[in-house]
Design a protein around this motif. Structure first.
Motif, PDB file in Angstrom:
ATOM      1  N   PHE A  77      -7.710  15.994 -11.286  1.00  0.00           N
ATOM      2  CA  PHE A  77      -8.099  17.349 -11.676  1.00  0.00           C
ATOM      3  C   PHE A  77      -9.176  17.894 -10.730  1.00  0.00           C
ATOM      4  N   GLN A  78     -10.193  17.085 -10.467  1.00  0.00           N
ATOM      5  CA  GLN A  78     -11.262  17.506  -9.557  1.00  0.00           C
ATOM      6  C   GLN A  78     -10.722  17.817  -8.162  1.00  0.00           C
ATOM      7  N   THR A  80     -17.994  19.200 -16.140  1.00  0.00           N
ATOM      8  CA  THR A  80     -18.036  20.554 -15.599  1.00  0.00           C
ATOM      9  C   THR A  80     -18.568  20.499 -14.168  1.00  0.00           C
ATOM     10  N   VAL A  81     -18.136  21.447 -13.367  1.00  0.00           N
ATOM     11  CA  VAL A  81     -18.501  21.485 -11.960  1.00  0.00           C
ATOM     12  C   VAL A  81     -19.275  22.770 -11.703  1.00  0.00           C
ATOM     13  N   PRO A  88     -10.226  23.087  -5.665  1.00  0.00           N
ATOM     14  CA  PRO A  88     -10.194  24.085  -4.582  1.00  0.00           C
ATOM     15  C   PRO A  88      -8.933  24.945  -4.587  1.00  0.00           C
ATOM     16  N   ALA A  89      -7.815  24.376  -4.939  1.00  0.00           N
ATOM     17  CA  ALA A  89      -6.558  25.133  -4.986  1.00  0.00           C
ATOM     18  C   ALA A  89      -6.539  26.116  -6.156  1.00  0.00           C
ATOM     19  N   TRP A  90      -7.378  25.883  -7.151  1.00  0.00           N
ATOM     20  CA  TRP A  90      -7.412  26.729  -8.338  1.00  0.00           C
ATOM     21  C   TRP A  90      -8.616  27.663  -8.359  1.00  0.00           C
ATOM     22  N   ARG A  91      -9.252  27.852  -7.227  1.00  0.00           N
ATOM     23  CA  ARG A  91     -10.422  28.743  -7.161  1.00  0.00           C
ATOM     24  C   ARG A  91     -10.031  30.110  -7.716  1.00  0.00           C
TER      25      ARG A  91
END
Length: 172
Positions: free
Chosen positions: A63-64, A98-99, A68-71
């Motif tokens: 998931f992490q 959470t990030v 970047p692809a899901w920005r």
């Protein structure tokens, strides 16, 4: 709002929560094994659920790596475990999911234990943990409760517990 749910489940609790959410949100729901078939560009919200084991969320590294692809997309993570909701260690655990800088939230949903659906390694590890806790001579109240909980299969899942996740996904 076009959400999609992706889940990884070992004994069925995570799958059950994912299906409940999908029903409420009228959105597709896929198992982790189907992830390569999903065109994530079609969705504005990604909901990922998995099960907790030894203080870690299974498949969370994947998931992490996808972040970047899901920005620009809203993300929700739900972790399903054997502990009741509200335990102090759960709040600390959720903070690790959470990030900073990402539009995302993390939630904990209690499931339970289903020894009959666990793989052999997980079953052996849980039985060893149970024996360790039960073998302790002077247990704290928390240890007594833990010993009772892990001694057999149980289900503390509750459809109503998905409400905070739904509220976040819907943006209200």
């Amino acid at each position: 709002m076009k959400p999609v749910i992706l889940y990884h489940s070992q004994t069925g609790f995570t799958r059950q929560y994912a299906e409940w959410m999908a029903g409420e949100l009228s959105c597709p729901c896929f198992s982790f094994e189907e992830r390569k078939r999903i065109d994530f560009s079609r969705y504005d919200t990604i909901i990922f659920g998995s099960w907790c084991h030894a203080g870690k969320l299974k498949k969370y590294k994947w998931f992490q790596e996808m972040l970047p692809a899901w920005r620009g997309k809203r993300k929700a993570v739900f972790a399903v475990g054997a502990s009741p909701a509200g335990a102090q260690q759960i709040e600390q655990f959720l903070k690790t999911l959470t990030v900073p800088g990402e539009e995302m939230a993390a939630f904990y949903l209690p499931g339970g234990l289903r020894y009959e659906r666990m793989g052999a390694a997980s079953r052996i590890m849980m039985k060893a943990f149970s024996a360790m806790v039960n073998g302790k001579k002077q247990k704290t109240l928390e240890e007594e409760q833990m010993a009772q909980m892990v001694s057999r299969s149980y289900d503390i899942s509750d459809r109503n517990l998905i409400r905070p996740v739904l509220k976040y996904v819907r943006g209200n």
